[in-house]
Design a protein around this motif. Sequence first.
Motif, PDB file in Angstrom:
ATOM      1  N   TYR A 292      32.771  40.094  40.829  1.00 22.04           N
ATOM      2  CA  TYR A 292      33.963  40.841  40.433  1.00 22.04           C
ATOM      3  C   TYR A 292      34.135  42.065  41.329  1.00 22.04           C
ATOM      4  N   VAL A 293      35.360  42.583  41.386  1.00 24.30           N
ATOM      5  CA  VAL A 293      35.637  43.697  42.295  1.00 24.30           C
ATOM      6  C   VAL A 293      34.789  44.925  41.974  1.00 24.30           C
ATOM      7  N   CYS A 294      34.459  45.112  40.686  1.00 20.86           N
ATOM      8  CA  CYS A 294      33.607  46.253  40.301  1.00 20.86           C
ATOM      9  C   CYS A 294      33.149  46.068  38.864  1.00 20.86           C
ATOM     10  N   PRO A 295      32.202  46.899  38.391  1.00 18.26           N
ATOM     11  CA  PRO A 295      31.680  46.750  37.026  1.00 18.26           C
ATOM     12  C   PRO A 295      32.713  46.972  35.929  1.00 18.26           C
ATOM     13  N   TYR A 296      33.790  47.717  36.220  1.00 14.75           N
ATOM     14  CA  TYR A 296      34.821  47.941  35.201  1.00 14.75           C
ATOM     15  C   TYR A 296      35.532  46.645  34.826  1.00 14.75           C
ATOM     16  N   PHE A 297      35.500  45.674  35.730  1.00 15.44           N
ATOM     17  CA  PHE A 297      36.176  44.403  35.470  1.00 15.44           C
ATOM     18  C   PHE A 297      35.181  43.261  35.312  1.00 15.44           C
ATOM     19  N   ARG A 298      33.962  43.609  34.928  1.00 20.14           N
ATOM     20  CA  ARG A 298      32.938  42.590  34.686  1.00 20.14           C
ATOM     21  C   ARG A 298      33.444  41.597  33.636  1.00 20.14           C
ATOM     22  N   GLU A 300      36.184  39.828  33.741  1.00 18.94           N
ATOM     23  CA  GLU A 300      37.646  39.666  33.703  1.00 18.94           C
ATOM     24  C   GLU A 300      38.091  38.691  34.792  1.00 18.94           C
ATOM     25  N   ASN A 301      38.659  37.597  34.368  1.00 16.66           N
ATOM     26  CA  ASN A 301      38.969  36.504  35.280  1.00 16.66           C
ATOM     27  C   ASN A 301      39.919  36.890  36.404  1.00 16.66           C
ATOM     28  N   SER A 302      40.888  37.749  36.115  1.00 11.13           N
ATOM     29  CA  SER A 302      41.870  38.104  37.141  1.00 11.13           C
ATOM     30  C   SER A 302      41.263  38.953  38.256  1.00 11.13           C
ATOM     31  N   LYS A 303      40.081  39.507  38.006  1.00  9.60           N
ATOM     32  CA  LYS A 303      39.410  40.345  39.017  1.00  9.60           C
ATOM     33  C   LYS A 303      38.153  39.661  39.556  1.00  9.60           C
ATOM     34  N   LYS A 304      38.055  38.369  39.305  1.00  9.30           N
ATOM     35  CA  LYS A 304      36.921  37.590  39.811  1.00  9.30           C
ATOM     36  C   LYS A 304      37.193  37.195  41.259  1.00  9.30           C
ATOM     37  N   ILE A 305      36.238  37.487  42.137  1.00  7.45           N
ATOM     38  CA  ILE A 305      36.455  37.264  43.575  1.00  7.45           C
ATOM     39  C   ILE A 305      35.607  36.123  44.139  1.00  7.45           C
ATOM     40  N   GLY A 306      34.834  35.473  43.286  1.00  7.48           N
ATOM     41  CA  GLY A 306      34.003  34.373  43.751  1.00  7.48           C
ATOM     42  C   GLY A 306      32.891  34.067  42.769  1.00  7.48           C
ATOM     43  N   ASP A 307      31.990  33.188  43.154  1.00  3.66           N
ATOM     44  CA  ASP A 307      30.905  32.774  42.268  1.00  3.66           C
ATOM     45  C   ASP A 307      29.729  32.305  43.119  1.00  3.66           C
ATOM     46  N   LEU A 308      28.647  33.097  43.118  1.00  8.75           N
ATOM     47  CA  LEU A 308      27.512  32.771  43.983  1.00  8.75           C
ATOM     48  C   LEU A 308      26.685  31.599  43.493  1.00  8.75           C
ATOM     49  N   ARG A 309      27.029  31.065  42.341  1.00  4.96           N
ATOM     50  CA  ARG A 309      26.351  29.835  41.908  1.00  4.96           C
ATOM     51  C   ARG A 309      26.803  28.648  42.758  1.00  4.96           C
ATOM     52  N   PHE A 310      27.999  28.802  43.362  1.00  5.16           N
ATOM     53  CA  PHE A 310      28.594  27.673  44.068  1.00  5.16           C
ATOM     54  C   PHE A 310      28.965  27.981  45.512  1.00  5.16           C
ATOM     55  N   GLU A 311      28.643  29.163  45.995  1.00 11.05           N
ATOM     56  CA  GLU A 311      28.965  29.539  47.365  1.00 11.05           C
ATOM     57  C   GLU A 311      27.999  30.611  47.846  1.00 11.05           C
ATOM     58  N   THR A 312      27.986  30.850  49.140  1.00 10.41           N
ATOM     59  CA  THR A 312      27.117  31.870  49.691  1.00 10.41           C
ATOM     60  C   THR A 312      27.783  33.233  49.592  1.00 10.41           C
ATOM     61  N   LEU A 313      26.999  34.282  49.831  1.00  9.76           N
ATOM     62  CA  LEU A 313      27.539  35.633  49.821  1.00  9.76           C
ATOM     63  C   LEU A 313      28.640  35.783  50.862  1.00  9.76           C
ATOM     64  N   SER A 314      28.409  35.246  52.043  1.00  7.92           N
ATOM     65  CA  SER A 314      29.399  35.340  53.117  1.00  7.92           C
ATOM     66  C   SER A 314      30.675  34.594  52.758  1.00  7.92           C
ATOM     67  N   GLU A 315      30.532  33.414  52.168  1.00  9.35           N
ATOM     68  CA  GLU A 315      31.711  32.637  51.777  1.00  9.35           C
ATOM     69  C   GLU A 315      32.526  33.377  50.724  1.00  9.35           C
ATOM     70  N   MET A 316      31.849  34.011  49.795  1.00  6.96           N
ATOM     71  CA  MET A 316      32.548  34.767  48.755  1.00  6.96           C
ATOM     72  C   MET A 316      33.272  35.967  49.344  1.00  6.96           C
ATOM     73  N   TRP A 317      32.523  36.781  50.129  1.00  5.27           N
ATOM     74  CA  TRP A 317      33.061  38.047  50.628  1.00  5.27           C
ATOM     75  C   TRP A 317      34.220  37.833  51.600  1.00  5.27           C
ATOM     76  N   ASN A 318      34.151  36.780  52.382  1.00  2.00           N
ATOM     77  CA  ASN A 318      35.178  36.507  53.383  1.00  2.00           C
ATOM     78  C   ASN A 318      36.125  35.383  52.965  1.00  2.00           C
ATOM     79  N   GLY A 319      36.065  35.017  51.687  1.00  3.51           N
ATOM     80  CA  GLY A 319      36.849  33.886  51.204  1.00  3.51           C
ATOM     81  C   GLY A 319      38.279  34.227  50.817  1.00  3.51           C
ATOM     82  N   LYS A 320      39.049  33.183  50.587  1.00  6.84           N
ATOM     83  CA  LYS A 320      40.468  33.336  50.250  1.00  6.84           C
ATOM     84  C   LYS A 320      40.672  33.965  48.873  1.00  6.84           C
ATOM     85  N   LEU A 321      39.790  33.623  47.907  1.00 13.40           N
ATOM     86  CA  LEU A 321      39.949  34.164  46.558  1.00 13.40           C
ATOM     87  C   LEU A 321      39.791  35.682  46.564  1.00 13.40           C
TER      88      LEU A 321
END
Length: 374
Positions: A292-298, A300-321
Amino acid sequence: MNKINKDLVEGENKAPFVIELDPTTVCDLACPGCISGDLLNQKNPLDRGFSKDKIKEITDDIIKSGVSAVILIGGGEPLAHPTTIELIKRLGENDVQIGLTTNGTLMGRYIDIIAKYVSWTRVSMDVATDEMFKNLRPTKTGKSKFNLVVENMKKLANKKRGILGYSFLLRTMADGLIENPAGSNIGVIEHTNVYEIYDAAKLSKEIGCDYFELKPSYDDFHQIVMHSEKDIQIAKTQLEMSRNLEDQNFRVLESVMLRSALKREKVGEQEKKYKKCQSANLRTLITPSGCYVCPYFRGENSKKIGDLRFETLSEMWNGKLRKRVMDKLNPSIDCSNLHCIRHETNQEVDFIIDQFKHKKKIKDKALPRKDYFI
């Protein structure tokens, strides 16, 4: 121009500089009014905590990506995950700075490793006595682990290389008679801890802590709780008494927004004129159920930016979502009614970026030690 400044201005950081990591949602305490209460002890095993193999993958990813610092937090008690201590050891051996926020109950078995590798440890206490601990920080069966936590802190104080802090969150009837996150009536908020502020500060100094920090409480919408005039006056007196304990080895700190709480200022007055959250470009939150973008939106689906269970850190951080969420994120709207501890950071970073864009010189601020937690 240092690396962080250069990457900020040019938008080239391929990984966060700081990661706040929830290894697990499991917690051995059942504190009434816990702001993460509805996220604790998830029933779905996938959301309950990262697998051992996944923690290892995340650790390797963090090291490979050049992340500067990791803060173990929750969302859960970080040390309740069976491989958290291995993560600490491996990150420490690879010069990644580590911060640990903990309830202190499980530290005893890991004192040596925490003392060696953790840059700072902050223990959430909120009390000065065993009885108040049982009221505000009980186990699910209503017992108190106060004496155990104090002993663990003393052991760490004797061996630590980093900083040890004693965190005290204001809790009064104004926080509401909130049902216990464990689903019982144990420890509903019927007691105030303001009378214990000084004794807690004194205890923290006796333990060997480097600081005692007084913090305001927040509701589920991250608004400062409006405590009664009586409780606030007692808190102010206790805080001033605590300041007399300060010396070159011990400090009494005020958390962000404590002044507003002590002045009983109206909530929602932290005006955010900026439309980009620079802090969210510097750091991120990783939890078992997603990033998530920060702990305030822990959570919260609309502020979810990825999921490391299914992708790498790099894929999440540089991903389209993440790009899509960050493009939509507007602090002047999305965060207008919450008190953000990164507000001043965002203002400072915007100032630095503006200065660089106009080719003006920025004076470096000297820190007593290298600190990459931003």
